[in-house]
Scaffold this motif. Structure first.
Motif, PDB file in Angstrom:
ATOM      1  N   TRP A 115       0.826  -1.205   0.000  1.00  0.00           N
ATOM      2  CA  TRP A 115       0.000   0.000   0.000  1.00  0.00           C
ATOM      3  C   TRP A 115       0.869   1.268   0.000  1.00  0.00           C
ATOM      4  N   SER A 116       2.034   1.184  -0.578  1.00  0.00           N
ATOM      5  CA  SER A 116       2.904   2.362  -0.623  1.00  0.00           C
ATOM      6  C   SER A 116       2.312   3.410  -1.565  1.00  0.00           C
ATOM      7  N   SER A 117       2.555   4.661  -1.251  1.00  0.00           N
ATOM      8  CA  SER A 117       2.032   5.778  -2.038  1.00  0.00           C
ATOM      9  C   SER A 117       3.158   6.739  -2.375  1.00  0.00           C
ATOM     10  N   ALA A 118       3.038   7.408  -3.496  1.00  0.00           N
ATOM     11  CA  ALA A 118       4.054   8.356  -3.938  1.00  0.00           C
ATOM     12  C   ALA A 118       3.993   9.628  -3.104  1.00  0.00           C
ATOM     13  N   VAL A 119       5.131  10.313  -3.011  1.00  0.00           N
ATOM     14  CA  VAL A 119       5.191  11.582  -2.295  1.00  0.00           C
ATOM     15  C   VAL A 119       5.529  12.693  -3.278  1.00  0.00           C
ATOM     16  N   VAL A 120       5.039  13.884  -3.001  1.00  0.00           N
ATOM     17  CA  VAL A 120       5.302  15.045  -3.839  1.00  0.00           C
ATOM     18  C   VAL A 120       5.581  16.244  -2.939  1.00  0.00           C
ATOM     19  N   LEU A 121       6.333  17.204  -3.463  1.00  0.00           N
ATOM     20  CA  LEU A 121       6.578  18.456  -2.768  1.00  0.00           C
ATOM     21  C   LEU A 121       5.731  19.543  -3.407  1.00  0.00           C
ATOM     22  N   VAL A 122       4.935  20.223  -2.594  1.00  0.00           N
ATOM     23  CA  VAL A 122       4.057  21.283  -3.073  1.00  0.00           C
ATOM     24  C   VAL A 122       4.553  22.610  -2.506  1.00  0.00           C
ATOM     25  N   LYS A 123       4.720  23.593  -3.367  1.00  0.00           N
ATOM     26  CA  LYS A 123       5.212  24.894  -2.939  1.00  0.00           C
ATOM     27  C   LYS A 123       4.089  25.695  -2.299  1.00  0.00           C
ATOM     28  N   LYS A 124       4.328  26.154  -1.055  1.00  0.00           N
ATOM     29  CA  LYS A 124       3.331  26.938  -0.333  1.00  0.00           C
ATOM     30  C   LYS A 124       3.485  28.427  -0.639  1.00  0.00           C
ATOM     31  N   LYS A 125       2.571  29.244  -0.088  1.00  0.00           N
ATOM     32  CA  LYS A 125       2.574  30.673  -0.380  1.00  0.00           C
ATOM     33  C   LYS A 125       3.852  31.359   0.114  1.00  0.00           C
ATOM     34  N   ASP A 126       4.421  30.839   1.215  1.00  0.00           N
ATOM     35  CA  ASP A 126       5.638  31.445   1.745  1.00  0.00           C
ATOM     36  C   ASP A 126       6.902  30.883   1.098  1.00  0.00           C
ATOM     37  N   SER A 127       6.722  30.174  -0.043  1.00  0.00           N
ATOM     38  CA  SER A 127       7.820  29.620  -0.851  1.00  0.00           C
ATOM     39  C   SER A 127       8.491  28.410  -0.232  1.00  0.00           C
ATOM     40  N   THR A 128       8.004  27.934   0.926  1.00  0.00           N
ATOM     41  CA  THR A 128       8.554  26.702   1.499  1.00  0.00           C
ATOM     42  C   THR A 128       7.890  25.498   0.845  1.00  0.00           C
ATOM     43  N   GLN A 129       8.497  24.334   1.018  1.00  0.00           N
ATOM     44  CA  GLN A 129       8.002  23.113   0.403  1.00  0.00           C
ATOM     45  C   GLN A 129       7.172  22.324   1.406  1.00  0.00           C
ATOM     46  N   CYS A 130       6.000  21.895   0.975  1.00  0.00           N
ATOM     47  CA  CYS A 130       5.119  21.076   1.809  1.00  0.00           C
ATOM     48  C   CYS A 130       5.214  19.625   1.344  1.00  0.00           C
ATOM     49  N   PHE A 131       5.534  18.735   2.274  1.00  0.00           N
ATOM     50  CA  PHE A 131       5.701  17.316   1.961  1.00  0.00           C
ATOM     51  C   PHE A 131       4.333  16.651   1.974  1.00  0.00           C
ATOM     52  N   CYS A 132       3.871  16.183   0.824  1.00  0.00           N
ATOM     53  CA  CYS A 132       2.533  15.596   0.692  1.00  0.00           C
ATOM     54  C   CYS A 132       2.623  14.165   0.193  1.00  0.00           C
ATOM     55  N   VAL A 133       1.636  13.369   0.593  1.00  0.00           N
ATOM     56  CA  VAL A 133       1.541  11.980   0.148  1.00  0.00           C
ATOM     57  C   VAL A 133       0.326  11.859  -0.756  1.00  0.00           C
ATOM     58  N   ASP A 134       0.505  11.231  -1.895  1.00  0.00           N
ATOM     59  CA  ASP A 134      -0.588  11.065  -2.856  1.00  0.00           C
ATOM     60  C   ASP A 134      -1.378   9.808  -2.492  1.00  0.00           C
ATOM     61  N   TYR A 135      -2.477  10.004  -1.749  1.00  0.00           N
ATOM     62  CA  TYR A 135      -3.287   8.881  -1.280  1.00  0.00           C
ATOM     63  C   TYR A 135      -4.511   8.643  -2.178  1.00  0.00           C
TER      64      TYR A 135
END
Length: 366
Positions: free
Chosen positions: A299-319
């Protein structure tokens, strides 16, 4: 006159010129490219002048003798031209009768002279668009060798998009064939007696392929026989033997059949994802916090980095794939008046929030 030697340890042919006052070297013989311009120019008998650079100190070796001296840098045909400054410093003496030069008491043989001739077009040539053709050319003088290297003249001027490259030709006959290409979408003409190039005799060892080597030459495998025949279609017998010998020597380079794909290690392709290092940093941080652990779950899922408004990276999991197979757990929201009634009689109010609630709620083990 030329001798075997070196410039700063780089082997090359050194040209002895007793009429030159200073020693000259070509720029590519030096490791440095930061060479100041000199207040001097080199002018030939035709009046064409070249700006000199330098001087720079270099080590010139002839035989076992190495001399350190300042030289000038110029765009030359030859790697190095030994002038009177070098000949004087090294106490060199040229003996044309014995075809040698004596440097610091050591005798170094002169290299055999190589003949050179001009290559001119024998008859007018019509080149169709986007084609190449073998053009019949004449040599301005007879040459002693059997093969010659044809190179374009420095100021070659042909019709627009008509190019001519280096080639190896047979010079034993009056006519030679050179390859000319028309890269444009229109027909082009090359006039008769146009000077295309110069032809210089190729220096070769006396025996390139000895009889003993021919005797032990391996026959070509079946998958190379057709290539050998096509490659030698217009070659002489001696050249055909050399081609077949080369093919047999490098037989492991060629494909043996449709299922023999092979591979090369000369280049390796790399894929730069751009975010891998940042992802790895976050994964290591989560592992250190005890939030994540190594797993081989299906049940592994891919991860992606999403750029937030303050230009930092948000670590997200594609569920999304997991959500598609998850049973819906739907229930109504509590009534607002019931929630307010629960606060009746309370005097102190506070709010509590988890720092990272998404990762602080435990998962049930199924």
């Amino acid at each position: 006159m030329q001798v075997e030697g070196s410039v700063n340890g780089n082997p090359c042919h050194l040209t002895v010129d007793t009429g030159a006052e200073k020693t000259l070297v070509r720029p590519d013989m030096l490791a440095t490219t930061r060479i100041p311009d000199a207040p001097k120019r080199l002018c030939g008998v035709t009046g064409h002048c070249v700006q000199l650079k330098g001087p720079v100190d270099v080590s010139i070796g002839v035989g076992r003798a190495v001399e350190r001296l300042p030289v000038y840098v110029a765009d030359l045909d030859k790697p190095c031209l030994l002038g009177l400054d070098y000949l004087t410093q090294s106490k060199a003496c040229v003996n044309l009768g014995r075809k040698l030069v004596r440097v610091r008491g050591q005798e170094v043989p002169l290299l055999p002279e190589v003949g050179c001739a001009e290559v001119v077009v024998a008859e007018r040539v019509h080149l169709a668009p986007r084609t190449e053709a073998r053009v019949r050319c004449r040599l301005s003088r007879a040459m002693r060798g059997s093969e010659g290297m044809v190179e374009p003249t420095e100021n070659l001027r042909l019709a627009d998009s008509v190019v001519f490259g280096w080639s190896l030709v047979q010079v034993g006959e009056e006519l030679v064939m050179v390859l000319v290409a028309n890269l444009s979408n229109e027909a082009r003409k090359v006039p008769a007696w146009a000077k295309l190039a110069t032809c210089e005799e190729v220096e070769r060892p006396e025996e390139t392929l000895g009889s003993a080597e021919v005797a032990v030459m391996r026959p070509l495998p079946d998958f190379l026989e057709d290539l050998g025949n096509r490659s030698a279609a217009n070659l002489m017998e001696a050249q055909t033997e050399k081609v077949r010998h080369t093919l047999a020597q490098y037989v492991d380079v060629f494909r043996r059949g449709d299922m023999d794909l092979g591979r090369t290690g000369f280049v390796k392709h790399s894929i730069n994802t751009g975010t891998r290092q940042e992802m790895q940093r976050i994964v290591n941080e989560l592992a250190a916090q005890g939030v994540s652990e190594r797993s081989d779950s299906p049940w592994s899922s891919a991860v992606v980095l999403v750029k937030k408004k303050d230009s930092t990276q948000c670590f997200c999991v594609d569920y999304r794939a997991l959500n598609d197979v998850t049973a819906r757990d739907s229930y109504p929201l509590p009534r607002i008046d019931d929630t307010l009634d629960a606060l009746v009689g309370a005097k102190w109010f506070s709010t509590l929030d988890l720092k990272s609630g998404y990762r602080q709620v435990e998962m049930a083990v199924v």
